[in-house]
Design a protein around this motif. Sequence first.
Motif, PDB file in Angstrom:
ATOM      1  N   GLN A   1       1.026  -1.119   0.137  1.00 35.00           N
ATOM      2  CA  GLN A   1      -0.123   0.017  -0.212  1.00 35.00           C
ATOM      3  C   GLN A   1       0.779   1.315  -0.004  1.00 35.00           C
ATOM      4  OE1 GLN A   1      -3.321   0.055  -0.282  1.00 35.00           O
ATOM      5  NE2 GLN A   1      -3.066   2.034  -0.973  1.00 35.00           N
TER       6      GLN A   1
ATOM      7  N   LYS B   1       2.070   1.725  -3.556  1.00 33.19           N
ATOM      8  CA  LYS B   1       0.875   2.383  -4.331  1.00 33.19           C
ATOM      9  C   LYS B   1       0.664   3.965  -4.013  1.00 33.19           C
ATOM     10  CE  LYS B   1      -1.638  -1.681  -4.576  1.00 33.19           C
ATOM     11  NZ  LYS B   1      -3.090  -2.534  -4.111  1.00 33.19           N
TER      12      LYS B   1
ATOM     13  N   ASN C   1       0.615  -4.696 -13.596  1.00 36.14           N
ATOM     14  CA  ASN C   1      -0.180  -5.031 -12.333  1.00 36.14           C
ATOM     15  C   ASN C   1      -0.207  -3.963 -11.555  1.00 36.14           C
ATOM     16  OD1 ASN C   1       1.990  -5.811 -11.112  1.00 36.14           O
ATOM     17  ND2 ASN C   1       1.498  -8.080 -10.947  1.00 36.14           N
ATOM     18  N   HIS C   2      -0.817  -4.478 -10.081  1.00 36.04           N
ATOM     19  CA  HIS C   2      -0.760  -3.539  -9.042  1.00 36.04           C
ATOM     20  C   HIS C   2       0.647  -3.270  -8.352  1.00 36.04           C
ATOM     21  CE1 HIS C   2      -0.770  -7.578  -7.299  1.00 36.04           C
ATOM     22  NE2 HIS C   2      -0.293  -7.032  -6.195  1.00 36.04           N
TER      23      HIS C   2
ATOM     24  N   GLU D   1     -10.021  -4.649 -10.840  1.00 31.38           N
ATOM     25  CA  GLU D   1      -8.599  -4.233 -11.050  1.00 31.38           C
ATOM     26  C   GLU D   1      -8.060  -3.295 -11.885  1.00 31.38           C
ATOM     27  OE1 GLU D   1      -5.151  -7.385 -10.628  1.00 31.38           O
ATOM     28  OE2 GLU D   1      -6.872  -8.747 -11.569  1.00 31.38           O
TER      29      GLU D   1
ATOM     30  N   GLU E   1      -8.772   0.035  -9.708  1.00 35.59           N
ATOM     31  CA  GLU E   1      -7.598   0.272  -8.614  1.00 35.59           C
ATOM     32  C   GLU E   1      -6.632   1.018  -9.329  1.00 35.59           C
ATOM     33  OE1 GLU E   1      -4.637  -2.338  -5.728  1.00 35.59           O
ATOM     34  OE2 GLU E   1      -6.402  -3.308  -6.943  1.00 35.59           O
ATOM     35  N   LEU E   2      -6.065   0.550 -10.809  1.00 35.48           N
ATOM     36  CA  LEU E   2      -5.095   0.938 -11.034  1.00 35.48           C
ATOM     37  C   LEU E   2      -5.061   2.443 -11.628  1.00 35.48           C
ATOM     38  CD1 LEU E   2      -3.923  -2.070 -13.166  1.00 35.48           C
ATOM     39  CD2 LEU E   2      -3.042  -1.512 -11.025  1.00 35.48           C
TER      40      LEU E   2
ATOM     41  N   ILE F   1      -4.640   4.816  -9.055  1.00 32.03           N
ATOM     42  CA  ILE F   1      -3.211   4.995  -8.630  1.00 32.03           C
ATOM     43  C   ILE F   1      -2.532   5.952  -9.763  1.00 32.03           C
ATOM     44  CG2 ILE F   1      -0.982   3.856  -8.495  1.00 32.03           C
ATOM     45  CD1 ILE F   1      -2.336   1.418  -7.458  1.00 32.03           C
TER      46      ILE F   1
END
Length: 430
Positions: free
Chosen positions: A76, A79, A128-129, A157, A160-161, A164
């Motif tokens: 986290q 991110k 990815n994350h 997903e 979420e990206l 960010i």
Amino acid sequence: MKNIAELYHIFRNHPVITTDSRNIEPDSLFFALKGDNFNGNKFTIEALNKGAAYAIIDEKEYVLPGKTILVENVLQALKDLASLHRKTLGLPILAITGTNGKTTTKELVSAVLSRKYKVSFTQGNLNNHIGVPLTLLQMNESTEYGVVEMGANHLGEIAELCDIADPDYGIITNIGKAHLEGFGSFEGVIQTKTELYRFLQKKNGLVFYNKSNPLLEKLTGNIANKISYGEKDANLVAEPIVSPPYLHLKAIFPKGALYLNTQLTGNYNFENVLAAACIGNHFRVDPLEIQKALKVYQPKNNRSQLIVKNNLRITMDAYNANPTSMQASIKSFMQNMAGETSLILGDMLELGEYSRDEHTTILELLKSYHECNVYLVGDNFFEIAGGYNYTAFENVDSLCETFKKTPITKGNVLIKGSRGIHLEKVLHYL
């Protein structure tokens, strides 16, 4: 524990990030990430001994005063750090997602934009994350445009990206059947991929889309801020010109027609090349510079690569595979290749309950090509190939043993399958 502002201050003085203690750069920050089978905290001392300035950890027992930064959750923190860095830089970000072609499109777009701007873009397929934050953290004040590839295999997903990376522009290359095991259904794939569209709509960002794709045309119907490309009635129109084994385009720019030659194989790359031309044209890259960028781009990493070995011409496209890309590759290959042809096809993974049906669909397609030599690899193909009288192997090593004795020595060969099947091994025996 440090807050994100304090961590960001440290990052600005030590802007190189690593997550692998085996590859530590001097004066870098080591983020001790965790996975199902590893705990990065355990490698704190190793990373510091190899030259890391600090290690970011989330377990108190590994604290070394003055050398470690304790956070609540390392992933986290990574991110949050990337998100703050992106907002601090304030540069324009283009996000690219899709079932097929997103990595190739990312590479082509970055090559085109780099003809005019300082571009920072996703390396490999770090999408990815973890990969997206690392991509953002590689950008700096000299970066004029950021190109971020976004991948997903579960619902939510892409959203979420987007949170960010906060993209200003976006493109979905296409939406097909992939990772059905994680998404649950094709509808789940659509829902997740279009999270990019919904994010951009909220901030009035710009969407690039393929107008010749009926599904994308439908999904962008209520989006006002968009630019299209396609074979007709689009902002940038082009037609494919296949000169086997390579793909070329005739694109109509504002000042007239221009031929765009590539070193890519397969008709399915037409939309990827046209997307790059469209995006470059929007950002005012000279069409002649677009032409140059596309002409010199060379595919790599087993993606639409042409490999010539004596009397063999091998189309290597075994980085990934799903039902959509598998069908497109087979049809394009068989349409454009003359003479003796061979198909080496590996299982399509992560299809869950849909796996048997989708592999059966591929075998039904192959019935149209009687003149072709077919070699199938993987548990799924092996289980059902007998009913179609095709030669199948449980794994790639078994196929390699066959090729040691009776190799393919001439003609055109397509190698296509999921990365986990490791079809690249057969290259040594062709």
